[in-house]
Design an enzyme around this catalytic site. Structure first.
Site, short mmCIF file in Angstrom:
data_model
loop_
_atom_site.label_atom_id
_atom_site.label_comp_id
_atom_site.label_asym_id
_atom_site.label_seq_id
_atom_site.Cartn_x
_atom_site.Cartn_y
_atom_site.Cartn_z
N HIS A 1 0.88 -1.21 -0.04
CA HIS A 1 0.00 -0.10 -0.12
C HIS A 1 0.87 1.30 -0.03
O HIS A 1 0.61 2.20 -0.70
CB HIS A 1 -0.89 0.11 1.18
CG HIS A 1 -1.83 -1.06 1.40
ND1 HIS A 1 -2.03 -1.94 2.64
CD2 HIS A 1 -2.84 -1.24 0.65
CE1 HIS A 1 -3.02 -2.77 2.40
NE2 HIS A 1 -3.48 -2.42 1.26
N LYS B 1 -18.24 -5.96 6.52
CA LYS B 1 -16.69 -6.62 6.59
C LYS B 1 -16.53 -6.66 8.06
O LYS B 1 -16.50 -5.89 8.71
CB LYS B 1 -16.02 -5.62 5.74
CG LYS B 1 -15.72 -6.00 4.35
CD LYS B 1 -14.50 -5.50 3.46
CE LYS B 1 -14.30 -5.71 2.21
NZ LYS B 1 -13.23 -5.22 1.68
N ARG C 1 -1.92 -6.39 -8.23
CA ARG C 1 -0.82 -7.35 -8.16
C ARG C 1 -1.10 -8.46 -9.05
O ARG C 1 -0.60 -8.05 -10.33
CB ARG C 1 -1.16 -8.01 -6.74
CG ARG C 1 -0.62 -6.83 -5.54
CD ARG C 1 -1.27 -7.47 -4.12
NE ARG C 1 -2.78 -7.25 -4.26
CZ ARG C 1 -3.49 -7.33 -3.14
NH1 ARG C 1 -3.06 -7.60 -2.04
NH2 ARG C 1 -4.72 -7.29 -3.28
N SER D 1 -2.57 -7.76 2.90
CA SER D 1 -3.10 -7.53 4.63
C SER D 1 -3.31 -8.79 5.19
O SER D 1 -2.98 -9.14 6.26
CB SER D 1 -4.24 -6.39 4.83
OG SER D 1 -3.84 -5.40 4.22
P1 ADP Z 1 -9.74 -3.52 -0.48
O1 ADP Z 1 -10.53 -4.44 0.95
O2 ADP Z 1 -10.46 -2.42 -0.60
O3 ADP Z 1 -9.45 -4.60 -1.43
P2 ADP Z 1 -7.07 -3.43 0.57
O4 ADP Z 1 -6.45 -2.55 1.65
O5 ADP Z 1 -6.95 -4.97 0.49
O6 ADP Z 1 -8.53 -3.01 0.54
O7 ADP Z 1 -6.51 -2.92 -0.84
C1 ADP Z 1 -6.59 -1.55 -1.30
C2 ADP Z 1 -6.07 -1.42 -2.75
O8 ADP Z 1 -4.64 -1.75 -2.55
C3 ADP Z 1 -6.48 -2.49 -3.76
O9 ADP Z 1 -6.73 -1.80 -4.90
C4 ADP Z 1 -5.46 -3.64 -3.52
O10 ADP Z 1 -5.21 -4.10 -5.07
C5 ADP Z 1 -4.21 -2.63 -3.52
N1 ADP Z 1 -2.95 -3.35 -2.92
C6 ADP Z 1 -3.03 -4.04 -1.98
N2 ADP Z 1 -1.80 -4.74 -1.74
C7 ADP Z 1 -1.10 -4.27 -2.70
C8 ADP Z 1 0.33 -4.53 -3.14
N3 ADP Z 1 1.06 -5.40 -2.54
N4 ADP Z 1 0.82 -4.14 -4.34
C9 ADP Z 1 -0.06 -3.03 -4.92
N5 ADP Z 1 -1.26 -2.92 -4.80
C10 ADP Z 1 -1.80 -3.24 -3.53
#
Ligand code: ADP
Length: 161
Positions: A18, A42, A91, A129
């Site tokens: 992130h 959620k 990803r 996460s």
């Molecule tokens: P959500 O529940 O909205 O998917 P996340 O916190 O899991 O929330 O992810 C938010 C955004 O960050 C999403 O677009 C996800 O694809 C992106 N993201 C999460 N981890 C990574 C990573 N390692 N590299 C690039 N983008 C990421």
């Protein structure tokens, strides 16, 4: 004209994946809002306030980044903040289906809000996460996945459960 971006997510908790996106996004947009989702359907490990506070600590050096908690649709928030685009990360191909569905739905809901994707850095392409929480649950080393402050708070959160 100022370019305003909105990066929505759960950030439960924020990872280096992130943070890489936030840093790169802050260079593309004049102002980047990060919205911490608070979706009642959620289940999160950290409260929205805890997730926001961790993001605040991890983005201290980025002056054009602002963090907010949000329980509404990203397109509605984008409109409210006058954001030009929603920023999301990609990803592996596994992200693609869901992200495309979301982006097309959002365009249907509000054609004025564009969605922009940034490709992960190679070293973070496996990082999420959920994986970090799973490794931490078993006492594994998560120091290369999250900043120290996240690591400490994650271990103490797991201990308190
Ligand atoms: P959500 O529940 O909205 O998917 P996340 O916190 O899991 O929330 O992810 C938010 C955004 O960050 C999403 O677009 C996800 O694809 C992106 N993201 C999460 N981890 C990574 C990573 N390692 N590299 C690039 N983008 C990421």
């Amino acid at each position: 004209m100022n370019k305003i971006g909105l990066y929505p997510g759960s950030f439960d908790p924020v990872t280096y994946g992130h943070l890489d996106l936030i840093k790169r996004g802050s260079q593309v947009f004049d102002h980047l809002y990060i919205s911490v989702s608070n979706n009642s359907n959620k289940r999160y490990l950290f409260s929205a306030e805890e997730r926001r506070d961790l993001l605040l600590e991890c983005t201290k050096g980025l002056s054009n980044v602002e963090i907010i908690i949000c329980d509404k649709l990203s397109v509605d928030l984008a409109e409210e903040l006058q954001a030009n685009a929603i920023l999301r990360g990609l990803r592996a191909v596994t992200d693609f289906d869901y992200e495309m569905q979301m982006a097309l739905t959002n365009r249907q809901l509000n054609p004025n809000v564009e969605t922009i994707f940034m490709m992960t850095r190679k070293e973070y392409s496996f990082l999420s996460s959920s994986i970090v929480k799973e490794v931490a649950q078993y006492g594994g080393d998560i120091s290369s996945f999250v900043p120290k402050v996240v690591e400490e708070r994650l271990f103490s959160k797991i201990k308190s459960k």
